[in-house]
Enzyme design. Sequence first.
Site, PDB file in Angstrom:
ATOM      1  N   GLY A 205       0.839  -1.200   0.000  1.00  0.00           N
ATOM      2  CA  GLY A 205       0.000   0.000   0.000  1.00  0.00           C
ATOM      3  C   GLY A 205       0.868   1.242   0.000  1.00  0.00           C
ATOM      4  O   GLY A 205       2.066   1.164  -0.269  1.00  0.00           O
ATOM      5  N   ASN A 206       0.275   2.377   0.254  1.00  0.00           N
ATOM      6  CA  ASN A 206       1.063   3.610   0.391  1.00  0.00           C
ATOM      7  C   ASN A 206       0.395   4.520   1.417  1.00  0.00           C
ATOM      8  O   ASN A 206      -0.675   4.199   1.937  1.00  0.00           O
ATOM      9  CB  ASN A 206       1.241   4.296  -0.961  1.00  0.00           C
ATOM     10  CG  ASN A 206      -0.078   4.745  -1.565  1.00  0.00           C
ATOM     11  OD1 ASN A 206      -0.735   5.631  -1.037  1.00  0.00           O
ATOM     12  ND2 ASN A 206      -0.493   4.104  -2.657  1.00  0.00           N
ATOM     13  N   ARG A 207       1.052   5.641   1.700  1.00  0.00           N
ATOM     14  CA  ARG A 207       0.618   6.483   2.827  1.00  0.00           C
ATOM     15  C   ARG A 207      -0.407   7.543   2.446  1.00  0.00           C
ATOM     16  O   ARG A 207      -0.674   8.444   3.231  1.00  0.00           O
ATOM     17  CB  ARG A 207       1.826   7.195   3.434  1.00  0.00           C
ATOM     18  CG  ARG A 207       2.816   6.269   4.083  1.00  0.00           C
ATOM     19  CD  ARG A 207       3.928   7.106   4.723  1.00  0.00           C
ATOM     20  NE  ARG A 207       5.120   6.320   4.930  1.00  0.00           N
ATOM     21  CZ  ARG A 207       5.299   5.513   5.958  1.00  0.00           C
ATOM     22  NH1 ARG A 207       4.362   5.386   6.862  1.00  0.00           N
ATOM     23  NH2 ARG A 207       6.427   4.830   6.078  1.00  0.00           N
ATOM     24  N   SER A 208      -0.980   7.472   1.263  1.00  0.00           N
ATOM     25  CA  SER A 208      -1.949   8.504   0.875  1.00  0.00           C
ATOM     26  C   SER A 208      -3.085   8.581   1.901  1.00  0.00           C
ATOM     27  O   SER A 208      -3.673   7.567   2.268  1.00  0.00           O
ATOM     28  CB  SER A 208      -2.530   8.167  -0.505  1.00  0.00           C
ATOM     29  OG  SER A 208      -3.658   8.976  -0.747  1.00  0.00           O
TER      30      SER A 208
ATOM     31  N   ALA B  34      -3.855   7.747  -5.134  1.00  0.00           N
ATOM     32  CA  ALA B  34      -2.463   7.297  -5.272  1.00  0.00           C
ATOM     33  C   ALA B  34      -2.530   5.800  -5.564  1.00  0.00           C
ATOM     34  O   ALA B  34      -2.442   4.965  -4.664  1.00  0.00           O
ATOM     35  CB  ALA B  34      -1.697   7.577  -3.987  1.00  0.00           C
TER      36      ALA B  34
END
Length: 402
Positions: free
Chosen positions: A207-210, A273
């Site tokens: 995943g990512n931190r968006s 994102a």
Amino acid sequence: MLDGRRVLLVISGGIAAYKSLELIRRLKERGAQVRCILTRNAQEFITPLAVQTLSGEKVCSDTFSLTDEHEIGHITLARDCDLVVVAPCTANLLAKMATGLADDLASTALLVTDKPILVAPAMNFRMWNHPATQANLATVRGRGAAIVGPNAGMLAENESGMGRMSEPAEILAAVEGILAAGPLKGIKALVTSGPTYEPIDPVRFIGNRSSGKQGHAIALALARLGADVTLITGPVALPNPAGVTTIHVETAREMLGAALGRLPVDVAVCAAAVADWTVSNASREKRKKEPGSPPPAIELVPNPDILATLSEKGGARPRLVVGFAAETEKVVEHAKAKRDRKGCDWIVANDVSPATGTFGGDFNTISLITAAGVEEWPRIAKADVAERLAWRIADVVKGVSV
Ligand code: CTP
């Protein structure tokens, strides 16, 4: 005028409740239909009969009244309107709204509604200034409610300070500002927001931190201008914006499927994102550590590009497709190349180099890349980017030139 617009007015227990009678009269004069909920305490200040006489509608005051529930259930009441106005909103009701308490009809309706909410606080200035009230206000505002007032002046206890409810004319102006046919009325918009999660196995993902804050704010800003907005969001810790149809997804493929399922739309804004890759060898079972074996290899394959797919020429292409680009150098050059590569109409380019303080800060520096060239926006608060973009979209979307 407010012809045919339906307002649900929640009146809670403060001395300012007497001004709500005048508000009902003015709303009716403008052509609105006004239904009212009186809290138990409000009835200490004004009578249901007065409210009923002015509104011309049955007054609701008790969640558990069998006749009320039969005729207009609290869910219908809260959803069968165009706007919920809370005037006066006491510190107590504001706290209930912030925490999601539903222990009477007023708070239940406020928890159950999916319509825009306008709050007119009224309380003693010490209550108003209390950090708890200010925190509650920030929470309620952060979820998309509009706030009108309070004003400074003489308060009920012969004290003066901030806390007087706005005058009926001011509340009416705020109502008209929200309900007047916005510039995007009749326009369908799609917004993607947040990260995507790409599973490795049933418990792990890439995943990512968006945070989704920018995409959610854009969805809300477009809805406030009257657009019929669908927000497709990856996993975020944000509430669904008021007045927006929100679809929750996890993976990029799900996001693309949901987006294609909402076509045709007039405008698409891709603020998500999206993970560039997904795991081709995701396991159905949880991967176990095998003693002595090397870590398992994760094989990646590219995800579909939602922005590029929506931008493809064809019958269902939105009239305006907007993408985002976060760049640390050669912002305009890279953003222009991204616009060409993806085939979208606009790119909202974001300078995220450390010197700008954009990451973790409250301000943003935007270059808007369009067919006509580059617009440099002044450094503005992140919260204002959404509003400015929504107005910019409204400027062009009713004409066809983008
Ligand atoms: N986007 C998308 N689907 C993807 C990838 C990106 O819709 N699979 C959209 C994003 O929502 C955003 C824009 O494309 O509007 C960003 O493009 P992207 O290529 O991801 O840009 P960067 O992350 O900045 O990548 P890079 O600079 O490495 O090209």
